[in-house]
Design an enzyme around this catalytic site. Sequence first.
Site, PDB file in Angstrom:
ATOM      1  N   THR B 139      17.432 -16.587   3.390  1.00 36.66           N
ATOM      2  CA  THR B 139      18.783 -17.022   3.759  1.00 36.66           C
ATOM      3  C   THR B 139      19.479 -17.761   2.614  1.00 36.66           C
ATOM      4  O   THR B 139      18.863 -18.555   1.910  1.00 36.66           O
ATOM      5  CB  THR B 139      18.681 -17.960   4.975  1.00 36.66           C
ATOM      6  N   GLY B 178      12.074 -23.677   5.283  1.00 37.84           N
ATOM      7  CA  GLY B 178      11.241 -24.852   5.553  1.00 37.84           C
ATOM      8  C   GLY B 178      10.279 -25.093   4.415  1.00 37.84           C
ATOM      9  O   GLY B 178       9.727 -24.153   3.845  1.00 37.84           O
ATOM     10  N   GLU B 421      15.270 -16.494  13.090  1.00 33.53           N
ATOM     11  CA  GLU B 421      14.546 -15.232  13.323  1.00 33.53           C
ATOM     12  C   GLU B 421      15.394 -14.227  14.113  1.00 33.53           C
ATOM     13  O   GLU B 421      14.873 -13.433  14.885  1.00 33.53           O
ATOM     14  CB  GLU B 421      13.224 -15.494  14.050  1.00 33.53           C
TER      15      GLU B 421
END
Lengths: 659, 659
Positions: B139, B178, B421
């Site tokens: 992303t 993350g 997701e």
Amino acid sequence: MNPDIRRERENASFNTQILTNILDGGAEKTRRRREIEALVINDPDFQHDDLNFMSRSERYDAAVKKSAQMILKLRDYGISDPEEIYFYKRVVRGNFHEAFGLHYTMFLPTLYSQCTPEQHKKWLPLAENFQAIGTYAQTELGHGTHIRRLETTATFDPSTQEFVINSPTVSSIKWWPGGLGKTSNHAIVLAQLYTLGKCHGLHAFIVPIRCMKTHQPLPGVTVGDIGPKFGFDEVDNGYLKLDNIRIPRENMLMKYAKVEPDGTYLKPPSDKLTYGTMVFIRSMIVGESAKALSKSCTISIRYSAVRHQSELRPGEPEPQILDYQAQQYKLFPLLATAYAFTFVGQYMSNMYHRITGDINQGDFSELPELHALAAGLKAFTTWNANTGIEVCRMACGGHGYSRSSSLPDIYVTFTATCTYEGENTVMMLQTARYLVKSYRQAREGQQLSGIVSYLNEPQRVQPHPVSSRPTVVNINDLSSLVEAYKLRAAKLVEMAAKSLQGELQHRKSQEDAWNNSSIELVRASDAHCHYVVVKLFAAKLSEVSDTAVHSVLNTLALLYALHGVALNSGDFLQAGLLNVPQLGQVTQRIKALLAEIRPNAVALVDAFDYRDEMLNSVLGRYDGNVYESMFEWAKRSPLNRTEVHDSYYKYLKPLQSKL
Amino acid sequence: MNPDIRRERENASFNTQILTNILDGGAEKTRRRREIEALVINDPDFQHDDLNFMSRSERYDAAVKKSAQMILKLRDYGISDPEEIYFYKRVVRGNFHEAFGLHYTMFLPTLYSQCTPEQHKKWLPLAENFQAIGTYAQTELGHGTHIRRLETTATFDPSTQEFVINSPTVSSIKWWPGGLGKTSNHAIVLAQLYTLGKCHGLHAFIVPIRCMKTHQPLPGVTVGDIGPKFGFDEVDNGYLKLDNIRIPRENMLMKYAKVEPDGTYLKPPSDKLTYGTMVFIRSMIVGESAKALSKSCTISIRYSAVRHQSELRPGEPEPQILDYQAQQYKLFPLLATAYAFTFVGQYMSNMYHRITGDINQGDFSELPELHALAAGLKAFTTWNANTGIEVCRMACGGHGYSRSSSLPDIYVTFTATCTYEGENTVMMLQTARYLVKSYRQAREGQQLSGIVSYLNEPQRVQPHPVSSRPTVVNINDLSSLVEAYKLRAAKLVEMAAKSLQGELQHRKSQEDAWNNSSIELVRASDAHCHYVVVKLFAAKLSEVSDTAVHSVLNTLALLYALHGVALNSGDFLQAGLLNVPQLGQVTQRIKALLAEIRPNAVALVDAFDYRDEMLNSVLGRYDGNVYESMFEWAKRSPLNRTEVHDSYYKYLKPLQSKL
């Protein structure tokens, strides 16, 4: 300025300024509001880093600092009109709360309304000059909704002319009051009054809890912060345990009920006198629902105008996400809701002030209706806004989850309104009680007035098969839709009343019948409130003279009404107000309305007129420069103060050497 | 133990343990799960104060510490079965996340699946021993859903045998991964591959971002934390800006696509090969929905059993709030949903493993169905669980708003699943694409198999007036309800397909027709998923042999199905599957089911078998000692470290002296 968002503004079909004036109640009001807002925005004393970068203790510290400054500045500016103070505070607070919230909204008003003249003379100067900083301690750890069962006791001791205030159990510890934990040195404590061996129910007492010189808790007082919450980080909601605290007899608020020196209890002349504040706060919350939702719509719609993603047509550039029907279907009904609730909020505020005038002249006749309306609309608007804020947040994709969007802050601050000042389901059931009572009165031939007068009308809903029923709704006509909402409400009130009746016939007690009809009762209240909102939105249109603004508001009102029909289509089909082929037409009409709103969407949120400093959102920026601001914001994250976080040296490096 | 909650357990009609075994998949599984959970719960190394009392930096620190300990302990214990590792981690994480999450879920699996044998040899030892700590950087700030438009470039330079990786714009900065901000020293970067002047689309590259010796960012790398979010406080979601970073040719993951030393590009044999991980994660999320909702139900139902409030009958003690129909109507349908989603999660996990076996044998035939099902059910279950958690929280009154309830933590952690997701609306539209395609195939005479085979059947829904239609549903019979859900789904898929057709006839392009049918398409997917859930819940019942457990699960399944009928009554009326008089019966039946569940409610949440240490909720405690624990918890609030907060000396005292 981002070219996409500039284009949106150029293409709007109406003058934003005119709509803003309507929302403010006039051009002069807009001017003055902006003038006051600028006082805060241009004041370097109120500038600080994002509160989300701070610990809770730092946030509380910042809130106390701002509240203290605000008091001095408002005095300096000579701003004393409540509405103007509200404009000022709203900007200082942003998406959060102030440290002295309950001092203003509960402590001072209670002193004003429940002190005797002698008490006024003593307490008002202390409270107005913040020597006595106060809160309002009602809720206990084990007692919220049902205040009659509060456990705190105030026992009069004639030998010393004192009340002994006591928290007899863990569940009786005062819990939740804002400003109680650290800020206040006084609390108005609600306690069961005992005198001459008899309990006289709840009364209010002024209890000093901290030393006015040192701010240390007084002997026998256990006071502190109740710990972190979903939001309200900057507020020290507190607990208070009182172990045989003695206060002088004069600390009971005695304007109405009294305890005489010999312990004789004199009861108050009327129990309606304390209704006022509660109804006022619930009416205000309706307006807060509109504000929280309109802020969220501003952020999500502006961002949807600058965000490009995916493809509609192969090979073409990524479209603005506002061009996706699915996105419009999420956001535009909420935009319509934000306008609806704004007008309902204005109505409630006007109604409150009108009826308060009546009450001051001894006329209580409209109070039950206002009370029922405030309860139901408080629940209806907060629930809808609450869900709506989250829809707005998730419509911003991942970035809505960042605190930089401010949508999480708006949500966690707002969602508490669903619970405080009357839990929403309890509120809906209160309104239902009024509706069922009115329904029965109408059945008994009494002529109802006010907003429930529709319960007078004989139900047009016939036990015909659905298909052969006359069609009631013209889905293109707002007044026809108002009528349909009215009949739906009438039908659901009738169903709730019949459920109660049926339960009673099964030899249930009144109370069990009521409990076993809760589902129908809440639905009836919800339908009633929905009707009121649609009706008030339609009524507002008649006040709008500007053709272009009228047109766009009419589109929003139709969308609001039809979207509600689609979501509750079972009710409308069941009541024979709509037939199956019309249901398909409703969807088609909703799509057409979405397309009509599309070119005006950004202008419609601009008209809410939130300055960037009030939104505090990188996604909702007026100039649309979203990504640059987001990057700048992220760089200031506390985790970026060092390139290498300490945990690397403490855990990662040792781990690597062990493996 | 609180006597109310003890009584609830004594009065249950079934054996909790048997139901727990069903949820676990057998008694031995329950035993082993508990054994593993006890390893964490009894380990002093994992004990720490409530994370809500810490700053974000401290929380991140605590997460890294726990993750590092966990790695060593799992090795010591010799726990290596993925399911057993999951049991262990789940307790360590509690309601939060771990620091090395993406290293496990994305970095390692991508290396396993996309490395050449030489790359395996180099990277796997580094990654498995945490010398290379990695994340997965896909992303970008301006690109989420539509990954084909990612802007990061990887340009091959044959002269040095290197790729040059670059972030050409602000919107191309990698954003959200993350562990990227502070923890990782490597990232698998998705970038547009350029070689010999031509773009070959997205490929994956291993990019070192921090020095493996000092952990300092490498030259040309700008990396950091993206700042505070709604939740995930303990995770360093990060940003990554790459300025002409050079990596060797061997750092492109070349198991499938390749770039040869001279720059020649060899494309991969199939583009379905990367489907797997995505489908797996979405299937897993279905199970996570069940867990988040079952935790929330456990907390709110246990608390509702010990909380007494208001009055049902005048003069009697305050009843447990679980005795209020309105409370049951909030919580029991969610309890039924939690069970439904648990069984759907089991089904998805089994289906995934079965189909993965097929794929490994070269059989891709069931992949499209699994892909469509995983997408839709991911959206359906996360949306419903998301709303449900908040209903549970608000059903706890004010105390649900305290972080001590853990409900805010569960919500903010879980709500991200609606977006990551695969954004939920996008997921629903993907499923709709499969449904419409299947519908068209069936219309063309093709025989469909699998879960969409119902689209083969000629629609029983006739254009009769509603009243004269044959009634399809027997509302007391689960299989009849499954049938009704099926026919509703068939009807809505048909309506969506017809909307598309209608738009095409208005000379719209395929793409515009699709966009203008989004509302119907999402509804069709939703109805399809709803059907699947009801069907799988009903199917699970046939596996349950214990009579008492079967009976209580049957009640839950009926409630789940009928509650959905009531909420979507318009659909069922419109499709002629239900008539108006039946609608009243549905409400009556729902009430009867609520009353049936009431005595088993606590036992039904006990069966989820969450240890107190996993819930971390004062309201959800097994022993029901709520208020004492809440008071103890609050006393530890950081704001209570001093009796008088510094802000008093800094602002309050000076303010008082000025007024």
